[in-house]
Design an enzyme around this catalytic site. Structure first.
Site, PDB file in Angstrom:
ATOM      1  N   PRO A   9       0.861  -1.197   0.000  1.00 65.03           N
ATOM      2  CA  PRO A   9       0.000   0.000   0.000  1.00 65.03           C
ATOM      3  C   PRO A   9       0.890   1.237   0.000  1.00 65.03           C
ATOM      4  CG  PRO A   9       0.095  -0.975   2.193  1.00 65.03           C
ATOM      5  CD  PRO A   9       0.859  -1.899   1.289  1.00 65.03           C
ATOM      6  N   MET A  10       0.703   2.122  -0.980  1.00 68.31           N
ATOM      7  CA  MET A  10       1.551   3.312  -1.097  1.00 68.31           C
ATOM      8  C   MET A  10       0.659   4.527  -1.334  1.00 68.31           C
ATOM      9  SD  MET A  10       4.568   1.692  -3.496  1.00 68.31           S
ATOM     10  CE  MET A  10       3.435   0.860  -4.609  1.00 68.31           C
ATOM     11  N   CYS A  23       3.153   3.258   9.134  1.00 65.70           N
ATOM     12  CA  CYS A  23       3.550   4.546   8.544  1.00 65.70           C
ATOM     13  C   CYS A  23       4.396   5.333   9.544  1.00 65.70           C
ATOM     14  CB  CYS A  23       2.333   5.360   8.125  1.00 65.70           C
ATOM     15  SG  CYS A  23       2.771   6.932   7.349  1.00 65.70           S
ATOM     16  N   ASN A  42       8.513  -7.346   4.418  1.00 70.78           N
ATOM     17  CA  ASN A  42       8.657  -6.100   3.677  1.00 70.78           C
ATOM     18  C   ASN A  42      10.001  -5.478   4.025  1.00 70.78           C
ATOM     19  OD1 ASN A  42       6.982  -2.864   3.670  1.00 70.78           O
ATOM     20  ND2 ASN A  42       8.033  -3.886   2.022  1.00 70.78           N
ATOM     21  N   GLY A  43      10.766  -5.095   2.999  1.00 68.93           N
ATOM     22  CA  GLY A  43      12.062  -4.461   3.234  1.00 68.93           C
ATOM     23  C   GLY A  43      13.191  -5.185   2.537  1.00 68.93           C
TER      24      GLY A  43
END
Length: 484
Positions: free
Chosen positions: A23-24, A108, A208-209
């Protein structure tokens, strides 16, 4: 049909997705999701949506989720940021028929999340998060998932993940960085933290990452044992990442622009995507970079894209045999490839400020300079200064807004309750009151309806009249709520 949970949810609803687009904000819109799906992505998330805005604004819902139906865009997870259980669940109830799961953003790290009190800035408030997820798990017909950042301490991160699982989270995405690791301080994500979480919980886990190419995906799955891998920056610079390809930039750009024609989105989204795709080429052709920044129409963006393509094709035609990419790039600049974000030292060297006070100052300090010296302003503010030379960025000159007594948002200047419109509407509805400042006329409409009803009925017995008045009041209030 009962709601699927855990592994069954991942296998059947998400179709055992391994390749996931993150999600961005303003970047994972429908057109980009479709492009990514065509090139290997198996699961996509919407951009982060603000639950409170989604709940109160029909236009916001239509623009971000209720647009033209697209069967290709599944499975899909809708992500919300929120800090109130009731608001989160009410927003999710409005979204659940358009997706396969609802995700709570707890990752976030940006300043806007700190100001709004959501995202990674809720990670210490475990009681609140438990209430949010418990309520969502109880009320929603689709599963609830979470995306988190890690704590520096692995054991605390594991306990955090277990708490979310116990509350009802059915899938967990772990970004292997702390909330302090962002921008030039991002550094390397810790797969060790992700591996520890994967071993400690019984629900599916996404990592993620550190994902820049397909080999990174495969290595991450092998080292951490996760069910799937999510990519954000890597996907933006190469939407064919999950195919294991590095296509020509203009191929991806042209395909994306064609999808945008069919599924329009704000021009700012399109421009941002082309800045990412053409990132390395725009370092070479600075004039075209300026043109892309200034262009005002989709056709104008298409023209800039075409010119970039022609310039690259000319370079290819004039290329000497055995010539290698410049600037230390793995591929020539016209090929989709990762962008490695420079750290503080590299950024310092790029700006020529090493060893100086200016060189070590943070971005926020630079942005808060009160004079108009363009050398001390961020690039974004320098552009605004070009468009409006009289614009000032002095914080002391910014208007000070009075806050809503209820939620802290700016209140309406003429609100009789000293509240923002959303809070004012709730109170006026509850008390059958008017607020001319916000155009809310619950009391007035109720009295008009009551008067009209009395004129129609004539003389009635007190008991019948009282019962009729209650019905009229309910009708008037519901009508006003609908009008608002």
């Amino acid at each position: 049909m009962p709601k699927l949970r855990g592994e069954a949810f991942w296998r059947e609803t998400l179709r055992s997705a391994h390749y996931v687009v993150a999600p961005m904000v303003d970047q994972s819109e429908l057109a980009w999701r479709l492009l990514s799906r065509r090139h290997g992505a198996q699961l996509c998330y919407t951009p982060m949506l603000h639950a409170q805005v989604f709940l109160r604004d029909a236009n916001y819902r239509r623009e971000n989720l209720y647009g033209e139906a697209c069967p290709e865009d599944r499975p899909l997870i809708v992500q919300f940021c929120a800090n109130d259980p009731e608001v989160f669940v009410q927003a999710a109830l409005l979204a659940q028929d358009y997706c396969d799961a609802i995700d709570l953003n707890l990752g976030c790290p940006q300043m806007i999340a700190k100001r709004g009190h959501y995202g990674a800035f809720l990670q210490e408030e475990w009681d609140l998060l438990q209430r949010m997820i418990l309520l969502a798990n109880e009320k929603l017909s689709v599963p609830i998932t979470c995306k988190i950042r890690v704590f520096p301490d692995i054991d605390k991160t594991v306990k955090y993940a277990q708490m979310l699982e116990k509350a009802g989270c059915q899938l967990l995405t772990v970004h292997g960085r702390t909330k302090e690791q962002k921008g030039p301080l991002a550094g390397v994500a810790s797969w060790e933290h992700i591996q520890a979480v994967r071993k400690a919980v019984n629900i599916p886990v996404f990592a993620n990452g550190n994902i820049q190419c397909l080999s990174d995906v495969e290595e991450c799955i092998r080292k951490t044992g996760v069910h799937g891998v999510m990519s954000a920056e890597g996907n933006l610079h190469n939407p064919a990442l999950f195919e294991g390809r590095n296509p020509l930039v203009w191929e991806m750009a042209e395909e994306y622009l064609e999808i945008v024609r069919k599924y329009p989105c704000p021009l700012s989204y399109v421009r941002a995507h082309l800045f990412k795709l053409w990132h390395h080429t725009l370092q070479v052709y600075q004039q075209l970079r300026e043109e892309l920044a200034k262009v005002k129409t989709l056709e104008g963006i298409v023209d800039v894209n075409r010119e970039l393509k022609l310039r690259c094709q000319e370079e290819i035609a004039n290329q000497k045999e055995g010539e290698k990419p410049k600037e230390g790039l793995p591929f020539f600049h016209w090929i989709c490839q990762p962008y490695i974000r420079p750290g503080p030292k590299e950024r310092c060297r790029e700006n020529g400020d090493c060893g100086t006070e200016k060189g070590v100052r943070g971005k926020r300090a630079l942005e808060e300079e009160e004079d108009g010296n363009s050398e001390l302003l961020s690039k974004n503010k320098q552009k605004k200064k070009l468009r409006n030379p009289n614009k000032s960025f002095d914080p002391s000159l910014k208007p000070k807004y009075a806050k809503c007594d209820q939620c802290g948002n700016p209140k309406g200047n003429k609100c009789v309750f000293n509240m923002c419109r959303g809070c004012c509407k709730k109170r006026a509805f509850k008390e059958t009151a008017d607020c001319p400042g916000h155009g809310l006329l619950f009391k007035t409409k109720y009295e008009k309806t009551l008067s009209w009803q009395h004129s129609q009925r004539g003389i009635q017995t007190p008991e019948i009249s009282q019962r009729g008045d209650a019905e009229v009041r309910e009708t008037a209030v519901l009508k006003e709520a609908g009008d608002s």
